[in-house]
Design a protein around this motif. Structure first.
Motif, short mmCIF file in Angstrom:
data_model
loop_
_atom_site.label_atom_id
_atom_site.label_comp_id
_atom_site.label_asym_id
_atom_site.label_seq_id
_atom_site.Cartn_x
_atom_site.Cartn_y
_atom_site.Cartn_z
N ASN A 127 0.83 -1.20 0.00
CA ASN A 127 0.00 0.00 0.00
C ASN A 127 0.87 1.26 0.00
O ASN A 127 0.60 2.22 -0.75
CB ASN A 127 -0.92 -0.03 1.23
N LEU A 128 1.93 1.25 0.79
CA LEU A 128 2.82 2.41 0.86
C LEU A 128 3.55 2.64 -0.46
O LEU A 128 3.71 3.78 -0.90
CB LEU A 128 3.83 2.21 1.99
N VAL A 129 4.00 1.55 -1.10
CA VAL A 129 4.73 1.66 -2.36
C VAL A 129 3.81 2.20 -3.46
O VAL A 129 4.18 3.09 -4.23
CB VAL A 129 5.31 0.29 -2.78
N VAL A 130 2.61 1.65 -3.56
CA VAL A 130 1.67 2.03 -4.63
C VAL A 130 1.26 3.49 -4.48
O VAL A 130 1.13 4.22 -5.48
CB VAL A 130 0.44 1.11 -4.61
N LEU A 131 1.04 3.95 -3.24
CA LEU A 131 0.55 5.31 -3.03
C LEU A 131 1.68 6.34 -2.86
O LEU A 131 1.41 7.54 -2.80
CB LEU A 131 -0.36 5.35 -1.79
N SER A 132 2.92 5.88 -2.76
CA SER A 132 4.03 6.79 -2.49
C SER A 132 4.29 7.74 -3.66
O SER A 132 4.28 7.32 -4.82
CB SER A 132 5.30 5.98 -2.19
N LYS A 133 4.52 8.99 -3.33
CA LYS A 133 4.85 10.00 -4.34
C LYS A 133 6.31 10.43 -4.24
O LYS A 133 6.76 11.26 -5.01
CB LYS A 133 3.95 11.22 -4.17
N ARG A 134 7.00 9.85 -3.25
CA ARG A 134 8.41 10.23 -3.04
C ARG A 134 9.32 9.03 -3.12
O ARG A 134 8.86 7.90 -3.28
CB ARG A 134 8.54 10.91 -1.66
N ASP A 135 10.60 9.27 -2.96
CA ASP A 135 11.59 8.20 -3.04
C ASP A 135 11.81 7.55 -1.69
O ASP A 135 12.50 6.52 -1.60
CB ASP A 135 12.93 8.74 -3.55
N VAL A 136 11.27 8.16 -0.64
CA VAL A 136 11.46 7.64 0.72
C VAL A 136 10.12 7.66 1.44
O VAL A 136 9.35 8.63 1.33
CB VAL A 136 12.49 8.47 1.51
N ILE A 137 9.83 6.61 2.18
CA ILE A 137 8.59 6.55 2.96
C ILE A 137 8.85 7.24 4.29
O ILE A 137 9.73 6.86 5.07
CB ILE A 137 8.16 5.09 3.20
N GLU A 138 8.07 8.32 4.55
CA GLU A 138 8.19 9.09 5.78
C GLU A 138 7.14 8.62 6.79
O GLU A 138 6.22 7.86 6.47
CB GLU A 138 7.98 10.58 5.48
N VAL A 139 7.27 9.11 8.02
CA VAL A 139 6.33 8.74 9.08
C VAL A 139 4.91 9.13 8.71
O VAL A 139 3.95 8.38 8.94
CB VAL A 139 6.73 9.42 10.41
N GLU A 140 4.77 10.32 8.09
CA GLU A 140 3.42 10.78 7.74
C GLU A 140 2.77 9.94 6.65
O GLU A 140 1.56 10.02 6.43
CB GLU A 140 3.43 12.25 7.31
N ASP A 141 3.58 9.10 5.96
CA ASP A 141 3.01 8.21 4.94
C ASP A 141 2.37 6.97 5.55
O ASP A 141 1.57 6.29 4.89
CB ASP A 141 4.10 7.77 3.95
N LEU A 142 2.72 6.68 6.79
CA LEU A 142 2.20 5.48 7.43
C LEU A 142 0.73 5.63 7.76
O LEU A 142 0.26 6.73 8.05
CB LEU A 142 2.99 5.17 8.72
N PRO A 143 -0.03 4.52 7.76
CA PRO A 143 -1.45 4.59 8.15
C PRO A 143 -1.59 5.09 9.57
O PRO A 143 -0.79 4.74 10.46
CB PRO A 143 -1.92 3.13 8.03
#
Length: 585
Positions: free
Chosen positions: A499-515
């Protein structure tokens, strides 16, 4: 003999030594000539040797009933003048047809008006008999040497033809079966079915009394001038073709499973069972030791802990030559268990494939059968599974052939089977038969040190599957994911990363990206003091959550407000109102 039937001309068959009598001769002389020549009719000629008529014993008999002095009567007064004759150069069949049509026993053969020979019934009969005998011998040898079965029965079901092929195939001599009803020797034959239906049947496979014997049968009703006379049946041996077809079906079934499972086979090695925690490594070591044996293995673990991956690793490590066949017992309808486990023969039940089907144990011959969710196996199938494990053999539904198997069985469950045994929902004898070696896979919450390994592996795998550049993840995000209690274990973790990969708009997953449900749960400390004042506890929890968010964002209030899912102004107010301290970058 053994030649093309040749149609002879009348001059080749006719009798050239025939007896003639003058028309002016009396009947007494005619009778004497008939007796002397041993014939029933004489050719009557005139003084110029031209034919005038035919005098027969029938003609003489008629006149004898009318005239006591008949012997002195002149031939010319009694003879038949309506002469039916034939000329040289016509074939014997034409002569025969003329004699039958006109109901005459003697046929004069003329050449230039003179009688050169006669043809009588004996000539026709002898010729046809010899021709028929020669032709019959020829046909018998031809039919006997045909590498195909030929059988014919008459309208009463009596066998009238049974060639050498059929003798060898069924072990029944022609001398025994010809002239006898076919049902006395063979039951439920195609010939009898056509005899009853009067309709042709073709392309029917029949398994004969001999084991593994197959034939392609064609049967047709025989009509002559609208009258049904019987059935002729031909049979071709397709035993080798059928065996090849069966092997091809097995190969296709195996190929289908391989195609479905090929992506998972790469996970079969223990090196691909990701994790370095002590509990996981301990179970790996047990699995490696038992994988080289044929002992049954029972894997316990919560849903999503990777029981099938572990079972595949055991199979691959065992070096078994057969296939790994996974089956989810909870996904099979009760009425289909037996056909899925043991397979079925063609026509075993309504809706069954015409080609039949291999069962999972037959597919996994010399391999591994993995029965996931074994606790959901119906009681009636538990007894049948126990028998398979004990006897090491199966039999398809509707079949008679026993199939020996050497497949190992690995079972898995997230239920407590010993409790099910006590409740009478699982057979105790089967439980002990399956639970020879027990492996317990720890849940993800008990192996938190493995979560970071799994996260990075899933990030790489999912990015490749979605044709995206591999993205990273911050340490803070990993910490939050490690502190979350994964009730769905590895499966839930993988779905979250996807889910994080598909919805990610950046090159790094940040804390705010987490559910939000994951970030919020990581702030809650269940080991609080004994104060049960709900207002105070709520305030403490709110302050702790805000502090944690500010700590994760290094004092960035905008990011912290986004994590907390509240307006920035509300966050400012709560910080000031509750004197929440935080470090600024």
């Amino acid at each position: 003999m053994f030649s093309i039937p040749e149609l002879k001309m009348v001059e080749e068959v006719m009798d050239e030594k025939f007896t003639c009598i003058n028309k002016d001769t009396n009947l007494n002389i005619a009778i004497q000539e008939m007796i002397k020549a041993n014939v029933r009719a004489l050719v009557v000629i005139n003084n110029k040797e031209k034919i005038e008529g035919i005098i027969s014993m029938t003609d003489i008999h008629k006149i004898s009933n009318q005239n006591d002095n008949y012997k002195n009567v002149i031939v010319a007064d009694v003879m038949s003048r309506d002469i039916i004759y034939a000329s040289k150069g016509i074939d014997i069949n034409q002569c025969r047809n003329m004699m039958i049509k006109n109901k005459i026993g003697i046929l004069p053969i003329l050449d230039d008006g003179k009688v050169v020979g006669v043809l009588n019934q004996n000539h026709i009969r002898d010729y046809l008999y010899m021709e028929l005998e020669d032709y019959g011998i020829t046909v018998k040898h031809i039919v006997g040497e045909i590498k195909e079965g030929i059988c014919a029965i008459n309208a009463e079901g009596i066998v009238i033809l049974w060639n050498k092929f059929m003798e060898e195939r069924y072990g029944i001599l022609s001398s025994k079966i010809v002239g006898r009803p076919i049902h006395e020797f063979l039951r439920h034959t195609i010939s009898e079915r056509v005899l009853n239906s009067k309709e042709s049947m073709s392309d029917v496979y029949c398994s004969c009394d001999k084991e593994d014997l197959y034939g392609l049968v064609h049967a047709n009703p025989i009509y002559i001038e609208g009258e049904f006379l019987g059935v002729v049946c031909t049979e071709v041996d397709i035993t080798e073709a059928k065996k090849l077809s069966i092997e091809l079906e097995k190969a296709n079934d195996t190929l289908k499973y391989l195609q479905d499972e090929v992506k998972n086979l790469s996970k079969g090695s223990f090196d691909k069972v990701l994790g370095k925690s002590y509990k996981l490594e301990k179970e790996k070591e047990v699995a490696k030791r038992v994988s080289k044996t044929n002992s049954s293995i029972l894997i316990f673990g919560e849903s999503g802990t990777g029981k099938e991956v572990f079972a595949r690793a055991i199979h691959e490590y065992s070096d078994k030559v057969g296939q790994f066949i996974p089956v989810n017992c909870s996904a099979i309808p009760n009425e289909l268990f037996e056909s899925e486990f043991f397979g079925y023969e063609s026509g075993a039940f309504t809706g069954a494939s015409k080609k039949g089907k291999m069962g999972i144990f037959e597919l996994a011959k010399n391999g591994t059968v993995f029965l996931d969710e074994i606790g959901d196996l119906p009681m009636n199938m538990q007894a049948k599974l126990l028998r398979v494990l004990q006897e090491k053999e199966v039999r398809r539904i509707g079949g008679e052939k026993i199939i020996k198997i050497k497949s190992r069985v690995i079972c898995a469950t997230n239920k407590n089977l010993s409790d099910l045994v006590k409740e009478g929902k699982f057979r105790e004898d089967l439980y002990y038969r399956l639970n020879v070696v027990e492996i317990n896979l720890p849940p993800l919450r008990e192996r938190k040190e493995d979560i970071e390994i799994l996260i990075h592996n899933f990030l790489k795998e999912i990015c490749e599957e979605n044709e995206k550049s591999v993205i990273g993840i911050t340490k803070e995000s990993v910490n939050i994911l490690q502190s979350y209690k994964w009730k769905g274990n590895i499966r839930e973790l993988k779905n979250t990363i996807e889910n994080l990969v598909v919805l990610s708009k950046r090159d790094v997953i940040e804390v705010e990206d987490l559910p939000s449900y994951i970030t919020e749960s990581s702030y809650i400390n269940e080991d609080d003091d004994g104060d049960l004042d709900l207002v105070k506890l709520t305030q403490k929890l709110e302050n702790r959550v805000i502090s944690k968010a500010l700590e994760l964002t290094k004092g960035n209030k905008a990011k912290a407000a986004k994590i907390l899912n509240i307006p920035r102004t509300t966050l400012y107010y709560k910080i000031d109102q509750n004197d929440i301290e935080y470090s600024k970058t």
